[in-house]
Design an enzyme around this catalytic site. Structure first.
Site, short mmCIF file in Angstrom:
data_model
loop_
_atom_site.label_atom_id
_atom_site.label_comp_id
_atom_site.label_asym_id
_atom_site.label_seq_id
_atom_site.Cartn_x
_atom_site.Cartn_y
_atom_site.Cartn_z
N ASP A 217 0.72 -1.24 0.01
CA ASP A 217 0.00 -0.22 0.08
C ASP A 217 0.77 1.16 -0.23
O ASP A 217 2.13 1.26 0.02
CB ASP A 217 -1.00 0.12 1.48
CG ASP A 217 -0.02 0.08 2.46
OD1 ASP A 217 0.24 1.00 3.05
OD2 ASP A 217 0.29 -1.18 3.16
N ASP A 219 0.74 3.74 2.26
CA ASP A 219 0.50 4.24 3.75
C ASP A 219 -0.67 5.31 3.57
O ASP A 219 -1.83 4.94 3.18
CB ASP A 219 1.72 4.99 4.26
CG ASP A 219 1.89 4.92 5.62
OD1 ASP A 219 1.32 3.86 6.50
OD2 ASP A 219 2.60 6.01 6.21
#
Length: 279
Positions: A217, A219
């Site tokens: 991802d 973040d």
């Protein structure tokens, strides 16, 4: 003549290595240490002829949150059963645009944002080593074992970054946006919750340690994008975990095929030269 010493490789992580046909003649082993019990039983066996040991960092039921993992017991247990190397896998968030989800990263440095975790074996624990160990942490990871991971990833043609600084946060929560932006300003490429103190303890134990990060991802630092959540992390990890497992398995063969293992002596000598002990 080549270096004929036996190597034994510990694998910390577990996800992607649960194929019952992966190990030849697997054996479950319970190990206790002066620092308590590791996260789970050890699974020992041979991967294409190379002796290996697998340990689930969070436990096989993922019962331990990052700050509750007994990192010292995990590393000590692997050393006790004869491991010379540790290859670790870790799910990470990205702090940089070009470290996209699905990318593999062979980490080469860290920033420690944890607190309260037991971070040394040299603390007068009964049965533990004596003295105080002032261990240099540059380089933080074994360059030889990192090189094996890099070679394996390149050979597979997987999207891979051969360096990256991981910011290890305390967890179990994810970062705030302000924290995420701060970690970017510090020069971090990745963020996770488990590399420290695992890497420092492995080095203190004289083991060759390298970590393969799987980016799941971005973040929460990017504008106009939702923050990271568990479901997204698990989905991304599940889609890409086979790539990480492939690289680890290939790196095991690369390390085993080396004719020179003198770097393992260097790992041990660094620890010996870092201990201050007054009789």
């Amino acid at each position: 003549m080549g270096d004929t010493r036996k190597i034994k490789i510990g694998i910390i992580g577990g996800s992607g290595f649960d194929d019952p046909d992966l190990f030849k003649d697997p054996v479950e082993k319970c190990v206790s240490t002066p620092f308590g019990n590791p996260s789970d039983i050890l699974l020992e066996g041979f991967i294409k002829g190379v002796p290996c040991v697998i340990l689930a960092r969070h436990g096989r039921k993922h019962q331990f949150q990052p700050s509750d993992i007994n990192y010292r017991a995990n590393i000590w247990a692997l050393k006790t059963v004869g491991c010379t190397h540790i290859l670790a896998t870790t799910a990470t968030g990205s702090l940089q645009e070009n470290y996209a989800p699905g990318t593999l990263v062979i980490v080469d440095d860290f920033i420690d944002r944890t607190w309260g975790r037991a971070c040394t074996f040299y603390d007068r624990t009964p049965g533990g080593p004596k003295g105080v160990c002032h261990l240099p942490m540059s380089p933080a990871f074994c360059e030889v074992t990192r090189g094996a991971l890099c070679e394996a990833a390149r050979a597979r043609g997987y999207p891979c970054e051969t360096s990256g600084t991981v910011v290890t946060i305390q967890g179990p929560r994810f970062s705030s946006k302000a924290e995420s932006l701060m970690h970017r300003q510090w020069g971090g490429h990745l963020v996770n919750m488990t590399t420290v103190p695992e890497v420092t303890l492995a080095k203190e134990a004289g083991l060759s340690y390298a970590a393969l990060a799987l980016v799941t991802d971005y973040d929460c630092w990017r504008e106009n994008e939702k923050s990271v959540c568990v479901s997204d992390v698990l989905e991304a990890f599940g889609k890409n975990v086979k790539k990480a497992a492939d690289v680890i398995l290939d790196a095991i063969q690369i390390l085993a095929a080396r004719s020179d293992h003198s770097y393992l002596d260097t790992c041990q000598e660094l620890v010996s030269s870092s201990i201050m002990l007054k009789e």
